[in-house]
Write an enzyme that holds these catalytic residues in place. Structure first.
Site, PDB file in Angstrom:
ATOM      1  N   SER A  39      -9.721  -0.380   7.181  1.00 41.10           N
ATOM      2  CA  SER A  39      -9.181  -0.300   5.821  1.00 41.10           C
ATOM      3  C   SER A  39      -8.485  -1.537   5.291  1.00 41.10           C
ATOM      4  CB  SER A  39      -8.227   0.876   5.702  1.00 41.10           C
ATOM      5  OG  SER A  39      -8.977   2.049   5.548  1.00 41.10           O
ATOM      6  N   SER A  59      -9.606   2.115   2.968  1.00 36.56           N
ATOM      7  CA  SER A  59      -8.713   2.853   2.110  1.00 36.56           C
ATOM      8  C   SER A  59      -7.740   1.979   1.321  1.00 36.56           C
ATOM      9  CB  SER A  59      -7.920   3.854   2.954  1.00 36.56           C
ATOM     10  OG  SER A  59      -7.097   3.175   3.883  1.00 36.56           O
ATOM     11  N   LYS A  75       0.863  -1.183   0.000  1.00 34.22           N
ATOM     12  CA  LYS A  75       0.000   0.000   0.000  1.00 34.22           C
ATOM     13  C   LYS A  75       0.896   1.230   0.000  1.00 34.22           C
ATOM     14  CE  LYS A  75      -3.761   2.107   2.710  1.00 34.22           C
ATOM     15  NZ  LYS A  75      -4.625   1.953   3.913  1.00 34.22           N
TER      16      LYS A  75
END
Ligand code: GLN
Length: 499
Positions: free
Chosen positions: A178, A154, A79
Protein backbone atom coordinates in the site's frame (compact mmCIF):
# COMPACT_ATOMS: atom_id res chain seq x y z
CA UNK A 1 13.94 33.36 -9.53
CA UNK A 2 11.41 33.29 -6.74
CA UNK A 3 11.32 30.15 -4.63
CA UNK A 4 8.78 27.73 -6.13
CA UNK A 5 7.19 26.30 -3.02
CA UNK A 6 4.82 24.03 -4.94
CA UNK A 7 7.65 22.18 -6.64
CA UNK A 8 10.26 22.47 -3.92
CA UNK A 9 11.77 19.44 -2.24
CA UNK A 10 11.41 18.73 1.45
CA UNK A 11 15.10 19.52 1.86
CA UNK A 12 14.73 22.89 0.13
CA UNK A 13 11.60 23.84 2.09
CA UNK A 14 13.31 22.91 5.36
CA UNK A 15 16.35 24.99 4.41
CA UNK A 16 14.26 28.04 3.46
CA UNK A 17 12.32 27.88 6.69
CA UNK A 18 15.42 27.35 8.79
CA UNK A 19 17.08 30.40 7.20
CA UNK A 20 13.80 32.30 7.76
CA UNK A 21 13.39 33.28 4.13
CA UNK A 22 10.06 31.55 4.45
CA UNK A 23 7.97 31.04 7.55
CA UNK A 24 6.34 27.77 8.49
CA UNK A 25 3.01 29.62 8.55
CA UNK A 26 3.50 30.80 4.94
CA UNK A 27 4.42 27.30 3.83
CA UNK A 28 1.36 25.83 5.54
CA UNK A 29 -0.94 28.47 4.06
CA UNK A 30 0.41 27.83 0.60
CA UNK A 31 -0.36 24.11 0.71
CA UNK A 32 -3.70 24.58 2.49
CA UNK A 33 -4.74 26.82 -0.40
CA UNK A 34 -3.68 24.15 -2.90
CA UNK A 35 -5.60 21.49 -0.99
CA UNK A 36 -8.66 23.72 -1.09
CA UNK A 37 -8.27 24.41 -4.80
CA UNK A 38 -8.09 20.68 -5.60
CA UNK A 39 -10.80 19.34 -3.32
CA UNK A 40 -12.20 17.43 -6.30
CA UNK A 41 -9.38 14.89 -6.02
CA UNK A 42 -10.82 13.80 -2.66
CA UNK A 43 -7.29 13.13 -1.41
CA UNK A 44 -7.93 14.63 2.02
CA UNK A 45 -10.59 13.43 4.44
CA UNK A 46 -9.83 15.96 7.18
CA UNK A 47 -8.29 19.38 7.29
CA UNK A 48 -8.30 21.88 10.13
CA UNK A 49 -6.47 25.07 9.12
CA UNK A 50 -6.50 26.35 12.70
CA UNK A 51 -4.78 23.25 14.01
CA UNK A 52 -2.28 23.33 11.13
CA UNK A 53 -1.46 26.99 11.63
CA UNK A 54 -1.03 26.51 15.37
CA UNK A 55 1.55 23.80 14.63
CA UNK A 56 3.21 26.08 12.07
CA UNK A 57 3.44 28.94 14.57
CA UNK A 58 5.04 26.56 17.06
CA UNK A 59 7.58 25.56 14.39
CA UNK A 60 8.37 29.21 13.69
CA UNK A 61 8.81 29.81 17.40
CA UNK A 62 11.16 26.82 17.71
CA UNK A 63 13.25 28.18 14.84
CA UNK A 64 13.37 31.62 16.42
CA UNK A 65 14.45 30.01 19.69
CA UNK A 66 17.18 28.10 17.89
CA UNK A 67 15.94 24.60 18.66
CA UNK A 68 14.45 23.54 15.38
CA UNK A 69 14.34 19.90 14.31
CA UNK A 70 15.48 18.70 10.87
CA UNK A 71 11.97 19.05 9.40
CA UNK A 72 11.02 22.27 11.20
CA UNK A 73 8.06 23.88 9.47
CA UNK A 74 7.83 21.33 6.64
CA UNK A 75 4.15 20.73 5.85
CA UNK A 76 3.24 17.07 5.57
CA UNK A 77 0.05 15.03 5.78
CA UNK A 78 -0.77 11.66 7.27
CA UNK A 79 -2.66 8.70 5.96
CA UNK A 80 -5.86 8.54 7.96
CA UNK A 81 -4.78 5.23 9.46
CA UNK A 82 -2.43 6.98 11.91
CA UNK A 83 -4.16 8.30 14.99
CA UNK A 84 -3.73 12.00 15.61
CA UNK A 85 -4.69 14.22 18.51
CA UNK A 86 -5.22 17.36 16.45
CA UNK A 87 -7.30 15.76 13.69
CA UNK A 88 -10.02 13.12 13.59
CA UNK A 89 -9.06 9.57 12.55
CA UNK A 90 -11.39 7.37 10.51
CA UNK A 91 -9.17 4.71 8.88
CA UNK A 92 -11.41 5.26 5.86
CA UNK A 93 -14.28 3.62 7.75
CA UNK A 94 -17.71 4.71 8.77
CA UNK A 95 -17.01 2.74 11.94
CA UNK A 96 -14.66 5.47 13.15
CA UNK A 97 -16.56 8.49 11.86
CA UNK A 98 -16.00 11.35 14.29
CA UNK A 99 -13.38 9.44 16.28
CA UNK A 100 -10.62 11.45 17.86
CA UNK A 101 -7.61 9.83 19.44
CA UNK A 102 -6.29 11.05 22.78
CA UNK A 103 -2.72 10.50 21.54
CA UNK A 104 -0.55 10.66 18.41
CA UNK A 105 0.79 7.56 16.66
CA UNK A 106 4.54 7.18 17.14
CA UNK A 107 5.19 7.99 13.47
CA UNK A 108 3.11 11.17 13.80
CA UNK A 109 4.80 12.10 17.07
CA UNK A 110 8.30 11.53 15.69
CA UNK A 111 7.69 13.64 12.61
CA UNK A 112 6.16 16.34 14.80
CA UNK A 113 9.19 16.19 17.05
CA UNK A 114 11.36 16.72 13.98
CA UNK A 115 9.32 19.87 13.40
CA UNK A 116 6.93 18.80 10.64
CA UNK A 117 3.55 20.52 10.47
CA UNK A 118 0.42 18.47 9.73
CA UNK A 119 -1.78 19.68 6.87
CA UNK A 120 -4.48 17.08 7.43
CA UNK A 121 -5.46 13.47 7.02
CA UNK A 122 -5.43 11.53 3.78
CA UNK A 123 -8.06 9.29 2.27
CA UNK A 124 -7.38 5.54 2.17
CA UNK A 125 -9.10 2.23 1.69
CA UNK A 126 -11.14 1.20 4.71
CA UNK A 127 -8.73 -0.16 7.33
CA UNK A 128 -6.09 -0.13 4.56
CA UNK A 129 -7.78 -3.03 2.77
CA UNK A 130 -7.60 -2.47 -0.93
CA UNK A 131 -5.54 -1.65 -3.97
CA UNK A 132 -7.57 1.18 -5.49
CA UNK A 133 -8.79 3.42 -2.68
CA UNK A 134 -12.33 2.62 -3.84
CA UNK A 135 -13.00 0.85 -0.54
CA UNK A 136 -12.98 4.11 1.41
CA UNK A 137 -16.25 5.03 3.12
CA UNK A 138 -15.37 8.61 2.18
CA UNK A 139 -15.35 8.05 -1.57
CA UNK A 140 -12.79 7.24 -4.22
CA UNK A 141 -9.73 9.40 -4.94
CA UNK A 142 -8.86 10.59 -8.42
CA UNK A 143 -5.47 9.90 -9.92
CA UNK A 144 -3.98 13.35 -10.70
CA UNK A 145 -2.56 12.00 -13.96
CA UNK A 146 -6.00 10.99 -15.18
CA UNK A 147 -9.11 11.78 -13.15
CA UNK A 148 -10.89 8.73 -14.56
CA UNK A 149 -8.32 6.39 -13.01
CA UNK A 150 -7.66 5.09 -9.50
CA UNK A 151 -4.67 6.42 -7.57
CA UNK A 152 -3.90 2.94 -6.22
CA UNK A 153 -4.34 1.83 -2.67
CA UNK A 154 -4.62 1.60 0.10
CA UNK A 155 -2.57 4.81 0.54
CA UNK A 156 -4.31 6.38 -2.47
CA UNK A 157 -4.94 9.77 -0.91
CA UNK A 158 -1.29 9.92 0.15
CA UNK A 159 0.05 9.24 -3.33
CA UNK A 160 -2.43 11.55 -5.04
CA UNK A 161 -1.59 14.39 -2.65
CA UNK A 162 2.13 14.20 -3.44
CA UNK A 163 1.55 13.82 -7.19
CA UNK A 164 -0.77 16.86 -7.18
CA UNK A 165 1.70 18.84 -5.07
CA UNK A 166 -0.81 19.26 -2.24
CA UNK A 167 1.97 18.31 0.16
CA UNK A 168 5.71 17.89 -0.38
CA UNK A 169 5.68 14.62 1.55
CA UNK A 170 3.22 12.36 3.35
CA UNK A 171 3.00 9.16 5.34
CA UNK A 172 1.52 5.90 4.20
CA UNK A 173 1.34 2.33 5.42
CA UNK A 174 2.19 -0.85 3.60
CA UNK A 175 0.78 -4.23 4.59
CA UNK A 176 0.93 -5.89 1.19
CA UNK A 177 1.99 -3.03 -1.07
CA UNK A 178 0.00 0.00 0.00
CA UNK A 179 2.92 2.41 -0.13
CA UNK A 180 4.64 0.98 -3.19
CA UNK A 181 1.62 0.46 -5.45
CA UNK A 182 -0.08 3.87 -5.10
CA UNK A 183 3.35 5.51 -5.35
CA UNK A 184 3.86 3.69 -8.65
CA UNK A 185 0.38 4.56 -9.94
CA UNK A 186 0.79 8.26 -9.12
CA UNK A 187 4.43 8.65 -10.15
CA UNK A 188 5.83 9.39 -6.70
CA UNK A 189 8.52 7.77 -4.56
CA UNK A 190 7.71 5.68 -1.51
CA UNK A 191 9.52 3.35 0.87
CA UNK A 192 8.38 0.71 3.29
CA UNK A 193 11.11 -0.14 5.78
CA UNK A 194 12.05 -3.55 7.17
CA UNK A 195 9.22 -4.90 9.31
CA UNK A 196 9.78 -3.67 12.86
CA UNK A 197 11.84 -0.57 12.06
CA UNK A 198 8.86 1.78 12.15
CA UNK A 199 6.62 1.63 15.17
CA UNK A 200 3.09 0.33 14.69
CA UNK A 201 1.92 2.20 17.78
CA UNK A 202 -1.09 4.29 16.86
CA UNK A 203 -1.52 2.79 13.41
CA UNK A 204 -5.04 1.41 13.21
CA UNK A 205 -4.19 -2.29 12.96
CA UNK A 206 -4.96 -4.30 9.84
CA UNK A 207 -2.57 -7.29 9.76
CA UNK A 208 -0.11 -6.78 12.57
CA UNK A 209 2.62 -9.12 11.31
CA UNK A 210 2.76 -7.15 8.05
CA UNK A 211 1.75 -3.53 8.76
CA UNK A 212 4.56 -1.02 8.37
CA UNK A 213 4.67 2.78 8.11
CA UNK A 214 6.74 4.74 5.66
CA UNK A 215 7.08 8.04 3.79
CA UNK A 216 6.00 9.00 0.28
CA UNK A 217 7.46 12.03 -1.45
CA UNK A 218 8.71 13.15 -4.81
CA UNK A 219 12.25 11.84 -4.44
CA UNK A 220 14.30 9.23 -2.65
CA UNK A 221 16.22 12.06 -1.02
CA UNK A 222 13.04 13.44 0.56
CA UNK A 223 11.93 9.96 1.60
CA UNK A 224 15.31 9.46 3.30
CA UNK A 225 14.81 12.65 5.30
CA UNK A 226 11.43 11.54 6.63
CA UNK A 227 12.40 7.92 7.13
CA UNK A 228 15.33 8.95 9.33
CA UNK A 229 12.84 10.52 11.72
CA UNK A 230 10.28 7.71 11.50
CA UNK A 231 12.50 4.69 12.17
CA UNK A 232 13.79 3.70 15.58
CA UNK A 233 12.90 1.45 18.48
CA UNK A 234 9.61 1.91 20.30
CA UNK A 235 9.96 -1.12 22.51
CA UNK A 236 7.57 -0.06 25.26
CA UNK A 237 4.70 0.51 22.87
CA UNK A 238 5.10 -1.96 20.04
CA UNK A 239 6.21 -5.47 20.95
CA UNK A 240 7.39 -6.11 17.39
CA UNK A 241 9.50 -2.95 17.25
CA UNK A 242 13.16 -3.79 16.61
CA UNK A 243 15.92 -2.62 18.89
CA UNK A 244 17.89 -1.04 16.10
CA UNK A 245 19.19 2.51 16.55
CA UNK A 246 17.88 5.31 14.32
CA UNK A 247 19.85 5.78 11.13
CA UNK A 248 20.63 8.76 8.91
CA UNK A 249 19.34 7.43 5.62
CA UNK A 250 20.61 10.49 3.77
CA UNK A 251 24.24 9.59 4.31
CA UNK A 252 24.91 7.07 1.57
CA UNK A 253 22.58 8.54 -1.05
CA UNK A 254 25.37 9.48 -3.43
CA UNK A 255 27.41 6.30 -3.10
CA UNK A 256 28.47 4.86 -6.44
CA UNK A 257 26.44 2.01 -7.89
CA UNK A 258 29.53 0.53 -9.49
CA UNK A 259 29.35 -3.21 -9.16
CA UNK A 260 25.92 -3.22 -7.52
CA UNK A 261 24.32 -6.56 -8.30
CA UNK A 262 20.66 -6.12 -9.16
CA UNK A 263 18.67 -9.34 -9.01
CA UNK A 264 15.96 -9.70 -11.65
CA UNK A 265 13.43 -12.32 -10.55
CA UNK A 266 12.31 -14.17 -13.64
CA UNK A 267 8.91 -14.79 -12.07
CA UNK A 268 8.31 -11.02 -12.02
CA UNK A 269 8.65 -10.73 -15.78
CA UNK A 270 6.25 -13.41 -16.98
CA UNK A 271 3.08 -13.29 -19.03
CA UNK A 272 1.08 -11.32 -16.50
CA UNK A 273 3.20 -8.21 -16.93
CA UNK A 274 1.72 -5.64 -19.31
CA UNK A 275 3.94 -4.75 -22.27
CA UNK A 276 3.86 -1.02 -21.57
CA UNK A 277 5.04 -1.54 -17.98
CA UNK A 278 7.69 -3.97 -19.14
CA UNK A 279 9.03 -1.48 -21.70
CA UNK A 280 9.49 1.20 -19.02
CA UNK A 281 11.17 -1.30 -16.69
CA UNK A 282 13.56 -2.52 -19.37
CA UNK A 283 14.64 1.04 -20.06
CA UNK A 284 15.12 1.67 -16.34
CA UNK A 285 17.27 -1.44 -15.96
CA UNK A 286 19.42 -0.29 -18.86
CA UNK A 287 19.83 3.00 -17.07
CA UNK A 288 21.06 1.10 -14.02
CA UNK A 289 23.63 -0.69 -16.15
CA UNK A 290 24.85 2.69 -17.35
CA UNK A 291 25.20 3.68 -13.71
CA UNK A 292 27.54 0.75 -13.17
CA UNK A 293 25.15 -1.88 -11.83
CA UNK A 294 25.15 -5.46 -13.01
CA UNK A 295 21.91 -7.35 -13.68
CA UNK A 296 21.77 -10.94 -12.48
CA UNK A 297 18.89 -13.30 -13.03
CA UNK A 298 17.40 -14.73 -9.87
CA UNK A 299 14.41 -16.87 -9.06
CA UNK A 300 11.68 -16.38 -6.48
CA UNK A 301 9.91 -19.66 -7.19
CA UNK A 302 6.99 -19.16 -4.83
CA UNK A 303 5.93 -15.77 -6.16
CA UNK A 304 2.50 -17.01 -7.23
CA UNK A 305 1.83 -18.50 -3.83
CA UNK A 306 2.22 -15.09 -2.23
CA UNK A 307 -1.34 -14.23 -3.23
CA UNK A 308 -3.18 -17.10 -1.53
CA UNK A 309 -0.80 -16.98 1.44
CA UNK A 310 -1.27 -13.25 1.98
CA UNK A 311 -5.02 -13.43 1.47
CA UNK A 312 -5.22 -16.01 4.26
CA UNK A 313 -2.81 -14.45 6.75
CA UNK A 314 -3.89 -10.83 6.34
CA UNK A 315 -7.63 -11.52 6.73
CA UNK A 316 -6.91 -13.86 9.65
CA UNK A 317 -5.09 -11.11 11.51
CA UNK A 318 -7.65 -8.52 10.41
CA UNK A 319 -10.55 -10.58 11.75
CA UNK A 320 -8.86 -10.62 15.12
CA UNK A 321 -7.80 -6.95 15.09
CA UNK A 322 -11.20 -5.71 14.00
CA UNK A 323 -13.02 -7.50 16.80
CA UNK A 324 -12.38 -4.38 18.88
CA UNK A 325 -14.96 -2.47 16.86
CA UNK A 326 -17.97 -3.69 18.76
CA UNK A 327 -19.95 -0.52 19.38
CA UNK A 328 -18.65 -0.27 22.92
CA UNK A 329 -15.05 0.85 22.84
CA UNK A 330 -14.73 2.92 19.68
CA UNK A 331 -16.71 4.88 17.18
CA UNK A 332 -19.99 3.82 15.69
CA UNK A 333 -22.82 2.17 17.60
CA UNK A 334 -26.14 1.24 16.01
CA UNK A 335 -28.89 3.63 17.05
CA UNK A 336 -31.43 0.90 17.59
CA UNK A 337 -30.91 -2.63 18.84
CA UNK A 338 -32.38 -5.30 21.07
CA UNK A 339 -29.95 -7.16 23.31
CA UNK A 340 -26.16 -6.96 23.46
CA UNK A 341 -25.59 -9.46 20.66
CA UNK A 342 -27.99 -7.55 18.45
CA UNK A 343 -26.09 -4.35 19.22
CA UNK A 344 -22.81 -5.98 18.09
CA UNK A 345 -24.42 -7.31 14.93
CA UNK A 346 -26.14 -4.12 13.89
CA UNK A 347 -23.13 -1.95 14.76
CA UNK A 348 -20.76 -4.07 12.69
CA UNK A 349 -23.22 -4.52 9.84
CA UNK A 350 -23.65 -0.75 9.60
CA UNK A 351 -20.08 0.33 10.34
CA UNK A 352 -18.04 -1.93 8.07
CA UNK A 353 -17.97 -1.84 4.26
CA UNK A 354 -18.18 -4.87 1.98
CA UNK A 355 -14.47 -5.57 1.61
CA UNK A 356 -13.87 -5.39 5.34
CA UNK A 357 -16.76 -7.78 5.99
CA UNK A 358 -15.43 -10.13 3.33
CA UNK A 359 -12.06 -10.24 5.05
CA UNK A 360 -13.54 -10.73 8.50
CA UNK A 361 -15.46 -13.71 7.15
CA UNK A 362 -12.46 -15.21 5.36
CA UNK A 363 -10.25 -14.57 8.36
CA UNK A 364 -12.66 -16.10 10.83
CA UNK A 365 -13.07 -19.11 8.58
CA UNK A 366 -9.38 -19.87 8.15
CA UNK A 367 -8.81 -19.58 11.89
CA UNK A 368 -11.72 -21.77 12.87
CA UNK A 369 -11.37 -25.26 14.29
CA UNK A 370 -10.94 -27.78 11.51
CA UNK A 371 -9.68 -25.26 8.98
CA UNK A 372 -6.81 -23.70 10.90
CA UNK A 373 -4.35 -26.46 9.97
CA UNK A 374 -5.47 -26.67 6.37
CA UNK A 375 -5.32 -22.94 5.67
CA UNK A 376 -3.77 -20.71 8.29
CA UNK A 377 -0.99 -23.05 9.40
CA UNK A 378 -0.18 -24.02 5.83
CA UNK A 379 -0.04 -20.36 4.83
CA UNK A 380 2.38 -19.64 7.68
CA UNK A 381 4.61 -22.48 6.53
CA UNK A 382 4.69 -21.20 2.97
CA UNK A 383 5.28 -17.68 4.24
CA UNK A 384 8.51 -18.93 5.78
CA UNK A 385 9.52 -20.60 2.53
CA UNK A 386 8.89 -17.35 0.64
CA UNK A 387 11.18 -15.55 3.08
CA UNK A 388 13.81 -18.29 2.61
CA UNK A 389 13.62 -17.88 -1.18
CA UNK A 390 14.63 -14.25 -0.76
CA UNK A 391 17.61 -15.22 1.40
CA UNK A 392 18.67 -17.64 -1.29
CA UNK A 393 18.37 -14.85 -3.88
CA UNK A 394 20.35 -12.35 -1.81
CA UNK A 395 23.35 -14.69 -1.95
CA UNK A 396 23.86 -13.57 -5.55
CA UNK A 397 22.49 -10.01 -5.56
CA UNK A 398 22.44 -6.85 -3.43
CA UNK A 399 19.00 -5.52 -4.34
CA UNK A 400 16.11 -6.94 -6.32
CA UNK A 401 14.33 -4.99 -9.06
CA UNK A 402 11.05 -5.59 -10.79
CA UNK A 403 7.59 -4.18 -11.42
CA UNK A 404 5.41 -2.86 -8.62
CA UNK A 405 2.21 -3.85 -10.35
CA UNK A 406 1.35 -5.73 -13.55
CA UNK A 407 -0.30 -2.69 -15.20
CA UNK A 408 -0.56 1.06 -14.83
CA UNK A 409 -3.44 2.48 -12.77
CA UNK A 410 -6.74 1.11 -13.99
CA UNK A 411 -10.00 2.96 -14.52
CA UNK A 412 -12.20 3.84 -11.57
CA UNK A 413 -14.87 1.16 -11.33
CA UNK A 414 -13.03 -1.35 -13.52
CA UNK A 415 -12.32 -3.83 -10.74
CA UNK A 416 -14.56 -2.55 -7.97
CA UNK A 417 -16.94 -5.52 -8.26
CA UNK A 418 -14.19 -8.07 -8.56
CA UNK A 419 -12.18 -8.52 -5.37
CA UNK A 420 -10.07 -11.33 -6.83
CA UNK A 421 -8.95 -9.13 -9.74
CA UNK A 422 -7.75 -6.62 -7.16
CA UNK A 423 -5.93 -9.31 -5.17
CA UNK A 424 -4.14 -10.64 -8.26
CA UNK A 425 -2.73 -7.19 -9.02
CA UNK A 426 -0.79 -7.40 -5.72
CA UNK A 427 1.40 -10.22 -6.95
CA UNK A 428 4.70 -8.33 -7.06
CA UNK A 429 4.39 -6.50 -3.76
CA UNK A 430 3.12 -9.34 -1.55
CA UNK A 431 6.26 -11.53 -1.51
CA UNK A 432 8.42 -8.77 0.00
CA UNK A 433 5.71 -7.97 2.54
CA UNK A 434 5.38 -11.57 3.66
CA UNK A 435 9.15 -11.74 4.09
CA UNK A 436 9.21 -8.44 6.04
CA UNK A 437 11.73 -6.90 3.64
CA UNK A 438 12.19 -3.20 2.88
CA UNK A 439 10.83 -2.15 -0.47
CA UNK A 440 10.35 0.96 -2.48
CA UNK A 441 8.75 2.30 -5.60
CA UNK A 442 10.66 4.64 -7.87
CA UNK A 443 9.07 6.46 -10.84
CA UNK A 444 10.79 4.90 -13.85
CA UNK A 445 8.82 5.95 -16.90
CA UNK A 446 5.43 6.48 -18.44
CA UNK A 447 3.13 4.29 -20.41
CA UNK A 448 2.32 5.96 -23.68
CA UNK A 449 -0.45 3.53 -24.41
CA UNK A 450 -1.75 0.12 -23.59
CA UNK A 451 0.47 -1.85 -25.92
CA UNK A 452 -1.50 -5.03 -25.38
CA UNK A 453 -4.72 -3.39 -26.47
CA UNK A 454 -3.61 -0.68 -28.88
CA UNK A 455 -7.15 -0.16 -30.10
CA UNK A 456 -8.22 0.95 -26.63
CA UNK A 457 -5.41 3.44 -26.23
CA UNK A 458 -4.56 4.65 -22.77
CA UNK A 459 -5.52 8.28 -23.10
CA UNK A 460 -3.08 10.13 -20.92
CA UNK A 461 0.48 9.09 -20.15
CA UNK A 462 0.43 7.09 -16.92
CA UNK A 463 3.38 6.66 -14.57
CA UNK A 464 5.18 3.35 -14.12
CA UNK A 465 7.02 2.44 -10.93
CA UNK A 466 10.11 0.34 -10.46
CA UNK A 467 10.09 -1.79 -7.35
CA UNK A 468 13.35 -2.18 -5.46
CA UNK A 469 13.53 -4.74 -2.68
CA UNK A 470 16.40 -4.98 -0.24
CA UNK A 471 17.51 -7.43 2.38
CA UNK A 472 16.66 -6.75 6.02
CA UNK A 473 17.91 -3.30 7.08
CA UNK A 474 18.85 -2.54 3.48
CA UNK A 475 16.84 0.72 3.37
CA UNK A 476 19.95 2.88 2.88
CA UNK A 477 21.03 0.79 -0.10
CA UNK A 478 17.57 1.06 -1.69
CA UNK A 479 17.49 4.82 -1.20
CA UNK A 480 21.00 5.09 -2.62
CA UNK A 481 20.01 3.08 -5.71
CA UNK A 482 16.84 5.15 -6.13
CA UNK A 483 18.65 8.46 -5.64
CA UNK A 484 21.33 7.73 -8.20
CA UNK A 485 18.63 6.75 -10.68
CA UNK A 486 16.78 9.99 -9.96
CA UNK A 487 19.95 12.00 -10.50
CA UNK A 488 20.07 10.53 -14.01
CA UNK A 489 16.34 10.74 -14.85
CA UNK A 490 13.49 13.22 -14.44
CA UNK A 491 10.41 10.97 -14.16
CA UNK A 492 9.99 11.88 -10.49
CA UNK A 493 9.98 15.59 -11.30
CA UNK A 494 7.20 15.59 -13.86
CA UNK A 495 3.94 17.12 -12.79
CA UNK A 496 0.49 16.03 -13.94
CA UNK A 497 -1.32 18.55 -16.11
CA UNK A 498 -3.35 21.07 -14.16
CA UNK A 499 -1.28 20.87 -11.00
N1 GLN B 1 -3.84 -4.48 -1.57
C1 GLN B 1 -3.48 -5.21 -0.40
C2 GLN B 1 -4.73 -5.53 0.39
O1 GLN B 1 -5.76 -5.24 -0.06
C3 GLN B 1 -2.48 -4.47 0.43
C4 GLN B 1 -3.07 -3.40 1.24
C5 GLN B 1 -2.07 -2.74 2.16
O2 GLN B 1 -0.86 -2.87 1.95
N2 GLN B 1 -2.57 -2.08 3.17
O3 GLN B 1 -4.68 -6.09 1.44
Amino acid sequence: MAFDLTQASVAAIAAHIRSRELSAVEAAQHFLARIDAHRGLNAFVAIDPQATLAQARAADAAIAAGNAGPLAGVPIAHKDIFVTRDFPTTAGSKMLEGYRSPFDATTVARLAQAGAVTLGKLNCDEFAMGSSNENSAYGAVQNPWDATRIPGGSSGGSAAAVAARLAPAVTGTDTGGSIRQPAAFCGVTGIKPTYGRASRYGMVAFASSLDQAGPMARSAEDCALLLSSICGPDLDRDSTSLDRPPEDFGRGLNDSLDGLRIGIPKEFFGDGLAADVRAALDAALQQYEKLGARLVEISLPRTELAIPVYYIIAPAEASSNLSRFDGVKFGHRAAQYGDLLDMYKKTRAEGFGDEVKRRIMVGTYVLSHGYYDAYYLKAQQIRRMIADDFQQAFKTCDVIAGPVAPTVAWKLGDKSDDPVANYLADIYTLPGSLAGLPGMSVPCGFSEGDMQNPEKGIGKPMPVGLQLLGNYFGEAKLLNAAHRFQQATDFHLRTPEGF
